[in-house]
Design a protein around this motif. Structure first.
Motif, short mmCIF file in Angstrom:
data_model
loop_
_atom_site.label_atom_id
_atom_site.label_comp_id
_atom_site.label_asym_id
_atom_site.label_seq_id
_atom_site.Cartn_x
_atom_site.Cartn_y
_atom_site.Cartn_z
N HIS A 264 44.24 20.13 47.09
CA HIS A 264 43.76 20.82 45.90
C HIS A 264 43.61 22.33 46.08
CE1 HIS A 264 43.21 16.77 44.59
NE2 HIS A 264 42.20 16.54 45.41
N ARG A 265 44.14 22.86 47.19
CA ARG A 265 44.25 24.30 47.41
C ARG A 265 42.88 24.98 47.44
NH1 ARG A 265 48.18 23.38 49.75
NH2 ARG A 265 49.06 25.49 49.63
N ILE B 78 41.80 17.71 54.39
CA ILE B 78 42.62 16.89 53.50
C ILE B 78 42.49 17.36 52.05
CG2 ILE B 78 42.88 14.57 52.52
CD1 ILE B 78 42.01 13.51 55.32
N LEU B 79 41.26 17.56 51.58
CA LEU B 79 41.04 18.01 50.20
C LEU B 79 41.57 19.42 49.99
CD1 LEU B 79 37.46 16.62 49.49
CD2 LEU B 79 39.61 15.81 48.52
N ALA B 80 41.42 20.28 51.00
CA ALA B 80 41.93 21.65 50.90
C ALA B 80 43.43 21.66 50.70
CB ALA B 80 41.55 22.44 52.14
N ASP C 214 48.19 30.17 46.04
CA ASP C 214 48.05 29.16 45.01
C ASP C 214 46.72 29.26 44.28
OD1 ASP C 214 50.53 28.18 45.68
OD2 ASP C 214 49.76 26.53 46.90
N GLU C 215 45.67 29.66 45.00
CA GLU C 215 44.34 29.74 44.41
C GLU C 215 44.21 30.86 43.38
OE1 GLU C 215 40.87 28.41 47.37
OE2 GLU C 215 42.28 29.80 48.29
N ARG C 216 45.10 31.82 43.41
CA ARG C 216 44.97 32.98 42.53
C ARG C 216 44.98 32.62 41.05
NH1 ARG C 216 48.81 36.38 46.34
NH2 ARG C 216 47.22 37.21 47.75
N GLN C 217 45.61 31.51 40.71
CA GLN C 217 45.65 31.11 39.30
C GLN C 217 44.28 30.73 38.78
OE1 GLN C 217 47.49 27.11 38.59
NE2 GLN C 217 47.78 27.14 40.81
N TYR C 218 43.33 30.49 39.70
CA TYR C 218 41.99 30.11 39.26
C TYR C 218 41.06 31.30 39.10
CZ TYR C 218 43.98 25.64 40.29
OH TYR C 218 44.82 24.56 40.29
N GLU C 219 41.51 32.48 39.45
CA GLU C 219 40.94 33.76 39.04
C GLU C 219 39.61 34.16 39.64
OE1 GLU C 219 42.96 34.30 34.63
OE2 GLU C 219 40.84 33.80 34.82
N VAL C 220 38.89 33.29 40.32
CA VAL C 220 37.62 33.66 40.90
C VAL C 220 37.88 34.23 42.29
CG1 VAL C 220 35.32 32.88 41.59
CG2 VAL C 220 36.47 31.85 39.63
N GLU C 221 37.55 35.51 42.48
CA GLU C 221 37.89 36.18 43.73
C GLU C 221 36.65 36.69 44.44
OE1 GLU C 221 40.71 39.22 43.20
OE2 GLU C 221 42.03 38.06 41.89
#
Length: 268
Positions: free
Chosen positions: A148-149, A143-145, A229-236
């Motif tokens: 909030h991606r 659900i959280l995933a 979508d997660e890419r905008q948060y930059e931590v890879e």
């Protein structure tokens, strides 16, 4: 006496400002509550607020003219402020002073306002490790995933529901994750059951590999969209999925954006 007072006042007014510790406060209104906090943390943590504060409009300068955050809950905002301005205990390595519900609120707002470091902090504390951090059950992870991606939680949650409790009924799964996802999980469970009857140890793909591939096939589009979508948060980072037998199988991989916290399995 008056002359001494004048000299002291002149000395005070001519002193230079130490910008690092000369804070410019901002007033927010959330629901029916006012908050007055230093704006520098919001500028440093969020491009959304950095852009907002780049325009001098007079908003947020007083209680009479606050920045109104429409559509947000006061409890969520209060939790975010606790994360942005932590007490000395936590700065010195102590346990988080936020509850599990508050940490979910931090994740919610840090995602909405692109507060990358605060979001990573919330994901880490909700990932259950090291000891003392909060645990999420499989349905909470899914659900959280989705909200909030956080692709790693989605994969962990689906994998747990497929592998860890073979006796969950369709009704139980539907209550946890919705009917469509429940049907997919039941289908994977059936595939897992069939694989366990046909796979011979040391020959062909392992059962783990078969199940992991089945999860990938069933949820690939959703996982891919989440990762995008997660890419905008930059931590890879990149992790390898599971332990595969040395039988010629190609490791299954997925590059995931989000947090440095480790997990398995990850798929491609």
């Amino acid at each position: 006496m008056a002359e001494d007072t004048t000299e002291k006042l002149a000395a005070t007014t001519s002193a230079g400002r130490v910008e690092e510790f000369y804070w410019d406060n901002v007033v927010f209104k959330v629901e029916n509550s006012l908050f007055k906090v230093p704006r520098d943390r919001f500028i440093a943590q969020s491009e959304v607020f950095a852009g907002m504060f780049g325009y001098e409009s007079g908003e947020g300068r007083s209680d009479k003219n606050p920045i109104v955050l429409e559509g947000y809950k006061v409890d969520d905002f209060n939790a975010l402020l606790k994360a942005i301005y932590p007490p000395t205990l936590e700065l010195n390595g102590g346990a988080s002073h936020l509850t599990k519900a508050e940490m979910k609120s931090v994740l919610k707002l840090s995602t909405a306002w692109e507060m990358r470091k605060i979001r990573e902090y919330a994901i880490l504390h909700l990932s259950g490790s090291p000891v003392g951090f909060f645990q999420l059950d499989p349905s909470e992870k899914i659900i959280l995933a989705r909200e909030h991606r956080v692709s790693k939680w989605f994969i962990e949650g689906i994998t747990s529901l497929v592998k860890d409790d073979p006796n969950l009924s369709l009704d139980d799964l539907e209550a946890c994750v919705g009917l469509r996802t429940a049907y997919r999980i039941v289908g994977i469970k059936l595939e897992q059951c069939n694989a366990s009857r046909t796979i011979r140890p040391g020959f062909g793909p392992s059962q783990t590999y078969v199940v992991d591939r089945a999860i990938l096939d069933a949820f690939k589009d959703e996982i891919d969209e989440m990762v995008k979508d997660e890419r905008q948060y930059e931590v890879e980072f990149e992790e390898m999925a599971g332990d595969f037998e040395d039988n010629g199988e190609e490791p299954v991989r997925l590059t995931v954006q989000g947090t440095h916290h480790l997990y398995q399995p990850i798929f491609t």
